[in-house]
Scaffold this motif. Sequence first.
Motif, mmCIF file in Angstrom:
data_model
loop_
_atom_site.group_PDB
_atom_site.id
_atom_site.type_symbol
_atom_site.label_atom_id
_atom_site.label_comp_id
_atom_site.label_asym_id
_atom_site.label_seq_id
_atom_site.Cartn_x
_atom_site.Cartn_y
_atom_site.Cartn_z
ATOM 1 N N LYS A 16 0.831 -1.201 0.000
ATOM 2 C CA LYS A 16 0.000 0.000 0.000
ATOM 3 C C LYS A 16 0.871 1.258 0.000
ATOM 4 O O LYS A 16 0.605 2.219 -0.747
ATOM 5 C CB LYS A 16 -0.911 0.009 1.232
ATOM 6 C CG LYS A 16 -2.012 -1.035 1.223
ATOM 7 C CD LYS A 16 -3.115 -0.671 0.259
ATOM 8 C CE LYS A 16 -4.302 -1.593 0.388
ATOM 9 N NZ LYS A 16 -5.376 -1.273 -0.601
ATOM 10 N N HIS A 38 1.164 4.323 -2.713
ATOM 11 C CA HIS A 38 1.021 5.749 -2.379
ATOM 12 C C HIS A 38 2.174 6.558 -2.961
ATOM 13 O O HIS A 38 1.973 7.627 -3.557
ATOM 14 C CB HIS A 38 1.000 5.947 -0.858
ATOM 15 C CG HIS A 38 -0.135 5.256 -0.184
ATOM 16 N ND1 HIS A 38 -0.211 5.113 1.190
ATOM 17 C CD2 HIS A 38 -1.244 4.662 -0.689
ATOM 18 C CE1 HIS A 38 -1.311 4.466 1.492
ATOM 19 N NE2 HIS A 38 -1.952 4.179 0.388
ATOM 20 N N THR A 73 0.655 4.234 11.720
ATOM 21 C CA THR A 73 -0.485 4.476 10.828
ATOM 22 C C THR A 73 -1.261 5.697 11.282
ATOM 23 O O THR A 73 -1.705 6.512 10.464
ATOM 24 C CB THR A 73 -1.407 3.246 10.776
ATOM 25 O OG1 THR A 73 -0.662 2.107 10.334
ATOM 26 C CG2 THR A 73 -2.576 3.476 9.835
ATOM 27 N N ILE A 78 -2.018 9.062 9.044
ATOM 28 C CA ILE A 78 -3.342 9.662 8.861
ATOM 29 C C ILE A 78 -3.303 11.126 9.277
ATOM 30 O O ILE A 78 -3.869 12.002 8.601
ATOM 31 C CB ILE A 78 -4.405 8.881 9.656
ATOM 32 C CG1 ILE A 78 -4.571 7.469 9.081
ATOM 33 C CG2 ILE A 78 -5.743 9.611 9.641
ATOM 34 C CD1 ILE A 78 -5.430 6.545 9.923
ATOM 35 N N ALA A 109 -6.945 11.732 -0.942
ATOM 36 C CA ALA A 109 -8.159 11.071 -0.449
ATOM 37 C C ALA A 109 -8.026 9.554 -0.568
ATOM 38 O O ALA A 109 -8.423 8.807 0.340
ATOM 39 C CB ALA A 109 -9.378 11.569 -1.224
ATOM 40 N N GLY A 110 -7.464 9.084 -1.682
ATOM 41 C CA GLY A 110 -7.250 7.648 -1.847
ATOM 42 C C GLY A 110 -6.268 7.099 -0.833
ATOM 43 O O GLY A 110 -6.454 5.997 -0.296
ATOM 44 N N THR A 157 -5.740 8.327 2.146
ATOM 45 C CA THR A 157 -6.435 8.309 3.440
ATOM 46 C C THR A 157 -7.309 7.068 3.572
ATOM 47 O O THR A 157 -7.332 6.414 4.622
ATOM 48 C CB THR A 157 -7.298 9.573 3.601
ATOM 49 O OG1 THR A 157 -6.467 10.732 3.519
ATOM 50 C CG2 THR A 157 -8.024 9.568 4.945
ATOM 51 N N THR A 158 -8.030 6.720 2.499
ATOM 52 C CA THR A 158 -8.880 5.524 2.522
ATOM 53 C C THR A 158 -8.043 4.278 2.791
ATOM 54 O O THR A 158 -8.411 3.418 3.607
ATOM 55 C CB THR A 158 -9.631 5.372 1.182
ATOM 56 O OG1 THR A 158 -10.465 6.520 0.979
ATOM 57 C CG2 THR A 158 -10.484 4.122 1.182
ATOM 58 N N ASP A 159 -6.897 4.171 2.119
ATOM 59 C CA ASP A 159 -6.005 3.027 2.338
ATOM 60 C C ASP A 159 -5.514 2.979 3.782
ATOM 61 O O ASP A 159 -5.456 1.914 4.406
ATOM 62 C CB ASP A 159 -4.804 3.106 1.399
ATOM 63 C CG ASP A 159 -5.148 2.694 -0.021
ATOM 64 O OD1 ASP A 159 -6.234 2.128 -0.230
ATOM 65 O OD2 ASP A 159 -4.317 2.941 -0.922
ATOM 66 N N LEU A 170 -6.896 4.174 6.466
ATOM 67 C CA LEU A 170 -7.972 3.775 7.376
ATOM 68 C C LEU A 170 -8.178 2.266 7.332
ATOM 69 O O LEU A 170 -8.447 1.638 8.361
ATOM 70 C CB LEU A 170 -9.266 4.511 7.010
ATOM 71 C CG LEU A 170 -9.260 6.022 7.286
ATOM 72 C CD1 LEU A 170 -10.531 6.666 6.725
ATOM 73 C CD2 LEU A 170 -9.137 6.311 8.776
ATOM 74 N N GLN A 171 -8.038 1.652 6.156
ATOM 75 C CA GLN A 171 -8.124 0.192 6.039
ATOM 76 C C GLN A 171 -6.969 -0.475 6.780
ATOM 77 O O GLN A 171 -7.159 -1.494 7.455
ATOM 78 C CB GLN A 171 -8.112 -0.215 4.564
ATOM 79 C CG GLN A 171 -9.351 0.188 3.794
ATOM 80 C CD GLN A 171 -9.241 -0.150 2.309
ATOM 81 O OE1 GLN A 171 -8.156 -0.417 1.801
ATOM 82 N NE2 GLN A 171 -10.362 -0.126 1.621
ATOM 83 N N LYS A 213 -7.646 -0.244 10.486
ATOM 84 C CA LYS A 213 -8.706 -1.185 10.879
ATOM 85 C C LYS A 213 -8.162 -2.603 11.007
ATOM 86 O O LYS A 213 -8.412 -3.296 12.003
ATOM 87 C CB LYS A 213 -9.845 -1.137 9.857
ATOM 88 C CG LYS A 213 -10.982 -2.128 10.120
ATOM 89 C CD LYS A 213 -12.092 -1.954 9.098
ATOM 90 C CE LYS A 213 -13.234 -2.953 9.331
ATOM 91 N NZ LYS A 213 -12.818 -4.344 9.041
#
Length: 296
Positions: A186, A190, A234, A238, A258-259, A261-263, A265-266, A269
């Motif tokens: 990931k 980025h 992580t 963020i 934005a992409g 940030t989505t990664d 957050l995954q 999680k």
Amino acid sequence: MKPLLQRALDVSTQRVQTMDNIFNSINLPIPQGFTEKDVDANVQPLFSDTFRMLYTRLMHKYDLINYAKALTTAYRLDLRNFYSQALEDSKGIFQKFTDILLGKGVLPKAPSIVIPDRVDTVHTKKYFGNFLGSVFTDQRPLNALEIGQIYTIIETDQLIRTLKTAYAQVVKSREVLNYLLWCKEKLESHMRKLTEILEKEEIPVPVISEVLVTDSRQSPYSDKLILSHFTATTAFQITAVGLVMPDISRKDVVLAMAGITTDLLQIAKRGAELMIESGWLERIPQTVNREELIMH
């Protein structure tokens, strides 16, 4: 170099002791955190001294952000004093490490731009560009703020990717290893996105040329500490993206962030889920469940 690294370690130890004293003063249970069982100081070093300085500088950079935020929300005098002292300590360490790393020539710096000869204003909404990069001719060049902030994210991702590479060499748990390799992919994605944005405008990409990880296969840390560390990094990533977003106005860069940030957050999680599955995630103190008390 090593006295400065020891100074940074001493500062962290002092902070833990101070927080223990504050917790004891209000009869609050002290988090278990980590013990000597989670660290093995006798194994071969996993990182070069240069990486240790680069990474320590990065962590104190985010310490400055987090302690400033904590100070603005604290009311107790002892906590405000603690956060104020932590800010001073982290500022000093960050400044010294920055000077040394710049002197060694290993700290990437954002490139200079041509200095304008006048102040100008934005005359059209085309200034914000489009979401498809430089496909259309009306995409303006990156401005100074955007270049600097892209550099910030790439620098952070480079160091954390290096950290993940090193820990993947030594971690014992297959589940944690797979998680680290997934995270590494990931981060590389980025950096490719942001590097492409810079390269399209012939802007140099930040590179750390030194070898930062040794060939050691012995882990200096427990899997618990390694995974916990990654959940913290992580969170820093963020935070980093969140802080740069207000300074970016070109739509394709906003979309890339934005992409990312989505990664992230995954990643956060999945890291939290692994912590829970392993029994390593300590519960943060919370208010009582009134409904449960009433019903029982």
